[in-house]
Design a protein around this motif. Structure first.
Motif, PDB file in Angstrom:
ATOM      1  N   GLY A  31     -91.946 -63.421  23.658  1.00 20.92           N
ATOM      2  CA  GLY A  31     -92.395 -62.079  24.034  1.00 20.92           C
ATOM      3  C   GLY A  31     -91.762 -61.032  23.138  1.00 20.92           C
ATOM      4  N   ASP A  32     -91.586 -61.381  21.862  1.00 21.74           N
ATOM      5  CA  ASP A  32     -90.842 -60.560  20.899  1.00 21.74           C
ATOM      6  C   ASP A  32     -91.747 -59.512  20.248  1.00 21.74           C
ATOM      7  N   ALA A  33     -91.848 -58.362  20.865  1.00 24.83           N
ATOM      8  CA  ALA A  33     -92.729 -57.300  20.376  1.00 24.83           C
ATOM      9  C   ALA A  33     -92.285 -56.754  19.027  1.00 24.83           C
ATOM     10  N   ALA A  34     -90.994 -56.684  18.772  1.00 24.64           N
ATOM     11  CA  ALA A  34     -90.497 -56.140  17.498  1.00 24.64           C
ATOM     12  C   ALA A  34     -90.895 -57.041  16.332  1.00 24.64           C
ATOM     13  N   THR A  35     -90.749 -58.342  16.504  1.00 21.93           N
ATOM     14  CA  THR A  35     -91.158 -59.270  15.451  1.00 21.93           C
ATOM     15  C   THR A  35     -92.667 -59.250  15.282  1.00 21.93           C
ATOM     16  N   ALA A  36     -93.393 -59.189  16.381  1.00 22.82           N
ATOM     17  CA  ALA A  36     -94.849 -59.107  16.309  1.00 22.82           C
ATOM     18  C   ALA A  36     -95.273 -57.879  15.517  1.00 22.82           C
ATOM     19  N   ARG A  37     -94.652 -56.752  15.769  1.00 17.21           N
ATOM     20  CA  ARG A  37     -94.969 -55.509  15.049  1.00 17.21           C
ATOM     21  C   ARG A  37     -94.698 -55.680  13.555  1.00 17.21           C
ATOM     22  N   ALA A  38     -93.548 -56.266  13.202  1.00 20.41           N
ATOM     23  CA  ALA A  38     -93.190 -56.449  11.793  1.00 20.41           C
ATOM     24  C   ALA A  38     -94.193 -57.360  11.079  1.00 20.41           C
ATOM     25  N   ILE A  39     -94.585 -58.436  11.743  1.00 22.83           N
ATOM     26  CA  ILE A  39     -95.559 -59.352  11.145  1.00 22.83           C
ATOM     27  C   ILE A  39     -96.906 -58.661  10.970  1.00 22.83           C
ATOM     28  N   LEU A  40     -97.346 -57.935  11.983  1.00 23.59           N
ATOM     29  CA  LEU A  40     -98.623 -57.225  11.896  1.00 23.59           C
ATOM     30  C   LEU A  40     -98.610 -56.171  10.792  1.00 23.59           C
ATOM     31  N   GLU A  41     -97.492 -55.477  10.645  1.00 20.82           N
ATOM     32  CA  GLU A  41     -97.393 -54.448   9.603  1.00 20.82           C
ATOM     33  C   GLU A  41     -97.457 -55.058   8.208  1.00 20.82           C
ATOM     34  N   ARG A  42     -97.080 -56.307   8.067  1.00 21.56           N
ATOM     35  CA  ARG A  42     -97.189 -56.978   6.782  1.00 21.56           C
ATOM     36  C   ARG A  42     -98.550 -57.647   6.615  1.00 21.56           C
ATOM     37  N   LEU A  43     -99.072 -58.175   7.699  1.00 15.93           N
ATOM     38  CA  LEU A  43    -100.321 -58.930   7.651  1.00 15.93           C
ATOM     39  C   LEU A  43    -101.511 -58.064   7.247  1.00 15.93           C
ATOM     40  N   ARG A  44    -101.625 -56.910   7.835  1.00 17.44           N
ATOM     41  CA  ARG A  44    -102.795 -56.054   7.564  1.00 17.44           C
ATOM     42  C   ARG A  44    -102.917 -55.665   6.085  1.00 17.44           C
ATOM     43  N   PRO A  45    -101.852 -55.120   5.464  1.00 19.25           N
ATOM     44  CA  PRO A  45    -102.009 -54.754   4.048  1.00 19.25           C
ATOM     45  C   PRO A  45    -102.184 -55.970   3.144  1.00 19.25           C
ATOM     46  N   SER A  46    -101.615 -57.096   3.525  1.00 21.16           N
ATOM     47  CA  SER A  46    -101.765 -58.300   2.719  1.00 21.16           C
ATOM     48  C   SER A  46    -103.225 -58.742   2.664  1.00 21.16           C
TER      49      SER A  46
END
Length: 130
Positions: free
Chosen positions: A62-77
């Protein structure tokens, strides 16, 4: 929790891109004359598995901070992948190139394959080595 669920959806979409769309596109580019071996993209199954593992770990924790970090990298990639492929396609079909010879088509197809190979390499590095 919303970020975690968003990551699950994005992760599934990302894996679908890796498992279905990119191999199909690479096969089409190969039919045009591109040589996928020139870039030797990593087997997508290896890091698709890592994407699933990371996503499941974030979900389980349930790690929202890690999820946010991954999403912030995934979209521009993914945007970088698609924007470049669209630009290469637009250059290949712009007015004045309709009568281009086969070598022009192969050149554009090879540019696309090279970009995909580079992108896959960068993604593999991120998902396998953080």
């Amino acid at each position: 929790m919303i970020r975690v669920l968003e990551l699950v959806f994005s992760g599934q979409s990302y894996c679908h891109l890796l498992d279905d769309h990119l191999p199909s596109f690479m096969q089409t580019l190969e039919c045009i004359g591109a040589d996928p071996r020139a870039t030797q993209p990593t087997d997508s199954a290896v890091f698709t598995s890592n994407v699933k593992s990371v996503t499941e770990g974030v979900l389980a924790a349930g790690d929202a901070a890690t999820a946010r970090a991954i999403l912030e990298r995934l979209r521009p990639s993914v945007a970088n992948l698609m924007d470049t492929l669209i630009r290469i396609s637009a250059n290949a079909t712009r007015p004045g190139t309709r009568d281009a010879d086969d070598s022009d088509s192969v050149q554009h197809a090879q540019q696309a394959v090279d970009h995909i190979g580079q992108w896959i390499g960068e993604e593999h590095e991120y998902w396998c080595h953080g």
